[in-house]
Each structure stands twice: as C-alpha cells, then as structure tokens.
Design a protein around this motif. Structure first.
Motif: not given
Length: 592
Positions: A322-336, A349-356, A545-551
């Motif tokens: 659910e969290f990762i989907s907020s970056f536009g990434l898809s991970m099938k629930k219950g099927k890992i 996500v390699q070389d993306h700001p959210w990689q770590d 100002k908070g501290a949210d994530l771009e994207g």
C-alpha cells in the motif's frame, strides 16, 4: 536505594556499577549491594561494558576455561590432507584480528569435457580444540557467538584460540576443516568433499588489497599472487554472482555505517562502509560452502543446524504494498512467493530519491532469520537448504555443523555426540536467543557512542536529518552526516492534533494537513543527549512546513478520532510532562 558503605565494594561517586537487590530480614524492603564497578561516568570505555552487562553477556573468561587452552598445539599432518603447498589466502578487513577462512580457486578440466572450477574454502578446525562437554565447550555454548562493539570484541572463544591457534595467520601451520567444491561455468555446484586438513596461509590480504590488485594496482604482496590466486578467485566470483542474480536472491541495498573510534575510545565520526567486489567475492564463496555443508549432512542423513529465513508475513507485505503504491509502483498483494518479485521493485527505484526508503520498507517486512534443526529454507538467499559452516570461531552454530560433519564422514575426534544430538532443538533456540541479545547489545552500544558524540557537539548546531521511524508519540530522525538517531516528541510539532497512520507511515495534522512521513527530510537541533541511556531528543526547525515526500500521492484520508482533547500529544488535564524516551529497538539488516 541507599547503599551502606560496607556494600559499596569500592565504588565511588560518579562510578557506573552493577548492583543486586537483597531482601532485608524482617522487612518487605530490599537493599542494594554493589557487585561490580563497570566504569566511571564520562569514561568512553564504560559504554560497551554497560551494553554487554545489561544483556547478560560475559566479558571475561573464568580461570578453569582459560586453563583448558594451555598446552594446546597445532596437530601434525597425520590423518589430515596436507594443503601447505597450496596458495590459500585470507581476505578480511584491515582491522580484523582473527582470520577463520582461507580460499583458493583454480580452473580445471571437466571429466566430461569443457571447463569447471575447483574451489577450496578452508575453515579453522575449532572442533579439534573445543570438545563436547569440556569447560571451553560449555562456555562457548553459553555465549553462543561473539559480540562486536564499535571499540571492542567480546569473543566466543578465548584469545588463545580465536586470535592464535584458530586464526589462519600467514606462514604458520594451522588445522582446518576443508570444503572442496566443484562448480560449472554456470555456477552450479557439481560435487563437494569435506576433509580435515593442515594448511599454511600464503598471505593475509585486506579487501582493499585484493580489489586494488584486481583493478590493476597490485602491491608487493599481491603481485606474485595475481595469476594463480587473485584472477581465478575473481573469475569464480563473477560466475557465482551471475548465478545469484539468476536465482533471484533478495537484493536489498541499505548503506552500512561504521563508527570511528579514536585511541581514547571516543567516537570521532561516522563513515559509510565501502562495498567492494572483494567483499562480495568472499561472501559468495562462504555461501557456497554453507550450501555444500547442508547438502553433505543431508546426504548422510546427519543432524544439521540450518540457518532459516522464512517468507515474509503477508500482512507486512500488504502494508508495504500500500505504501509503495503511493509512488506509482505496483506490488501484488498476498502473492509474494519469491525474493525476485521484490527485486523487481528494488530495481525500479534504483537511483530514485526514494531508493533508500523503499529498501527500508521492504526490509522491515522481512522475517528474522534463526537457527533450526528443521530445514525450512532461506527466503532471502532463495536457497532450499542453508547452514552456517564458515565461522566456528565466532558462532556456535557453525561448531555444531563441523562436529556433525566430523562424525558423519569419520574425520577423527571431536564429532557430535549423542547428548548434543538429543538437545539440538534446545541449542538452536538458545543460540538464536544469544544472537538476538548480541544484536541488541551492539545496537545499544552504538546508540550510546552516538549520544556521547552529540553531547560534545555545539548545542546551537543545526543538523540535516531524515525521518527513520514514525510512531504515535513522535518521530525518530537519523542525522544524515553521522547516522545518529534521536526522538522528536509529537508535542513539539505544533498545536495541531497529529494522527498516526501506520499504513502511510506518517503523522498527519488533522486541522492543518501537515504531514511528517517516513523518509522525509528535516532540519533539527539537539535538545538533549544522554550517553548513559543512549537517548537523544531533537527539535525540528520550522515544523509548520512538515516533511513529506515529493511524488508521494496521498490516496487514503486519515480517520478522525472521537477523542479530540489531545493536541500534539498532550493528555487531558494539562500539559504533557517531558519524559526521556526508552531507547528504540530499531531494525538492523538481517544477518545471513
């Protein structure tokens, strides 16, 4: 508790000491008695001692245990394979003091045509020296493993063994357990053979030495080893690395930090640990030997201590999805079902700001590895069977595996006995527990060194940090330059009511909509730091100002709470009193 002078045991004001509570005759009260002075307040040498004592770890060896190491000698070649003519080398960190594995590789002709590689992994023969039921053995079992602090090591075995007889030092005869392994050019393990041997290391190399030599910059020690040792080892590494990638072992990339300690025991800073191909080379050879050991014991239907890493909990995976989907990434629930499915996300996500951040979220969804007499596989490495064979100096699990191999293959004295076999499950539970205790002690010592470092920083200094954990009571922020963690209490974030949304890893202001999210960057100052407890309190500058994530697209609205009396952590009836938080038991990278 007030302590009478007769019960101080030499402790003075300002000393850090261990005490025990004793009942007072005829009273319900108890009195304290000092049993050991650990150190003095402000003494950096005391930091590790506090951490090891609070987890019940032993620092010193008793005299009877040390007595058993006297008069021990390296055995002769009788009954052993003589490997002293082979150019086996050790490759370790520059600060390593014990060398428990040596390696060698050569290209040979396959009996059916084509090429294959013969690999030798030689491991210190601890089972020869530490026999079942001896005082050494009881002490090693009790400790379970060595513990590594920033400034010292608390070993599983006395230095006479760990730093001498069982350390594969160059140009000295050493007893070893040997894994002969043959792989094809696809990295598949074709066959293996385990023997006891006698070896003489050709060289003690560091990771940087080996890497520099392979990169075309050999020194006086590595130049003579280039053709017969270093090049074949790297050829094998690339084959095994390709096989690992095709197998789909979990490839989480989390930066590891190394605390720098000066000669006085003070923390002077932090640096990111380098990850060289030489590190990965040794890691791949050790994994291969561990797999071969598990296969060898299964072939003989012999007892084995498996290193088990089960599939991640689906609830955690679904939450991560659910969290990762907020970056536009898809991970099938219950099927890992395989790590390669998670690797697809990690590669994306390699070389993306959210990689770590994405790596951290997937890491937190993983199960903890443990020891078991039952083979349940290793999810992270994507292996059907896996045992620890390569470090009997510092892990009791490996010593059990060595003893089982000795008995199963008739390799002489020091094999697994019937009593050990009958309590194998108990031993697995015990050493899994000692491993956890060591990890906690290591982490707590790191926290204390970090806090002592902050104490010496200027109070007005501003630091850049990243939110590493989000809880209902506040945020844990990690400073980017040093990796030091501190708590930002929720009451310091402003006058809003902050809802903790676990799925979105965020504190969200109910009135203002201000968001503090996992991974968000903030500027903080240090309000308080305590080297004894290892805790630190930070304050965020400009919290409005908070501290949210771009994207990051918020696709779930936080639920409004019925009880709205509390504002920023304040209880009904008045202002919340400031309390020093307990140290956070954070997550470390799972040990293989």
């Amino acid at each position: 508790h007030e302590i009478p002078d007769r019960d101080l045991n030499g402790a003075k004001e300002g000393d850090i000491a261990m005490a025990e509570l004793q009942p007072v005759r005829g009273s319900k009260r108890k009195k304290a008695r000092i049993i050991e002075v650990v150190g003095h307040e402000g003494d950096p040498q005391a930091i590790s001692r506090i951490s090891l004592h609070e987890e019940g770890l032993r620092e010193k060896f008793t005299r009877p245990v040390l007595e058993e190491t006297k008069d021990m000698k390296v055995p002769g070649p009788k009954g052993r394979e003589d490997l002293r003519g082979l150019p086996l080398v050790t490759i370790d960190g520059a600060d390593a003091k014990d060398f428990d594995d040596a390696v060698f590789a050569e290209k040979v002709e396959h009996p059916e045509g084509g090429d294959q590689y013969h690999i030798i992994v030689a491991i210190a023969d601890v089972a020869y020296y530490v026999r079942p039921k001896s005082k050494l053995d009881v002490e090693a079992w009790t400790r379970g493993n060595s513990t590594y602090f920033p400034d010292k090591v608390v070993p599983m075995l006395p230095e006479a063994l760990s730093n001498d007889l069982c350390s594969l030092r160059p140009n000295e005869d050493r007893a070893c357990m040997v894994a002969h392994m043959w792989i094809d050019t696809k990295g598949r393990l074709q066959k293996h053979k385990f023997v006891r041997g006698l070896m003489k290391s050709k060289a003690r190399l560091t990771y940087h030495q080996a890497q520099d030599a392979y990169d075309g910059k050999p020194d006086q020690y590595t130049k003579p080893l280039m053709n017969d040792v270093i090049k074949p080892l790297y050829e094998v590494f690339h084959i095994l690395k390709d096989a690992r990638d095709k197998r789909g072992a979990l490839d989480i990339e989390m930066p590891e930090r190394q605390i720098l300690i000066d000669d006085k025991g003070q923390m002077t800073g932090v640096q990111r640990r380098e990850r060289l191909q030489a590190h990965m080379l040794i890691e791949e050879l050790m994994i291969l030997a561990n797999v071969a050991a598990a296969q060898a014991l299964e072939k003989k239907d012999a007892p084995c201590v498996y290193r088990v890493h089960e599939k991640p909990d689906m609830d955690k995976i679904n939450s991560a999805s659910e969290f990762i989907s907020s970056f536009g990434l898809s991970m099938k629930k219950g099927k890992i079902t395989t790590p390669s499915q998670l690797n697809g996300i990690l590669r994306h996500v390699q070389d993306h700001p959210w990689q770590d951040l994405v790596n951290e979220v997937i890491l937190r969804a993983q199960s903890a590895a443990y020891y078991s007499p039952d083979n349940l596989g290793h999810f992270g490495l994507n292996l059907d069977r896996y045992a620890h064979f390569t470090s009997p100096i510092r892990r009791y699990s490996d010593l059990i595996v060595h003893r089982s191999l000795v008995k199963a293959y008739g390799l002489g004295p020091g094999g697994l006995d019937d009593e050990e076999i009958s309590r194998l499950e108990e031993s697995c539970v015990h050493i899994s527990g000692t491993e956890r205790a060591s990890m906690i002690a290591e982490r707590n010592a790191t926290d204390r060194f970090a806090a002592s470092y902050l104490v010496r920083q200027k109070a007005s200094q501003t630091f850049r940090g990243r939110i590493k954990s989000v809880n209902g009571f506040g945020l844990f922020v990690q400073l980017q330059d040093t990796g030091v963690d501190g708590l930002v209490p929720v009451r310091t974030l402003g006058g809003d009511y902050f809802v903790h949304d676990e799925k979105l890893h965020a504190l969200i202001g109910e009135r203002t909509g201000v968001v503090f999210r996992l991974g968000g960057e903030v500027d903080v100052r240090v309000v308080e730091a305590d080297a004894i407890t290892g805790s630190a309190i930070f304050e965020i500058l400009n919290p409005e100002k908070g501290a949210d994530l771009e994207g990051f697209e918020l696709n779930v609205r936080p639920r409004r709470r019925q009880n709205r009396r509390r504002r920023s952590g304040q209880p009904k009836g008045g202002k919340q009193k400031h309390k020093r938080p307990k140290r956070r038991k954070g997550k470390n990278k799972p040990r293989q």
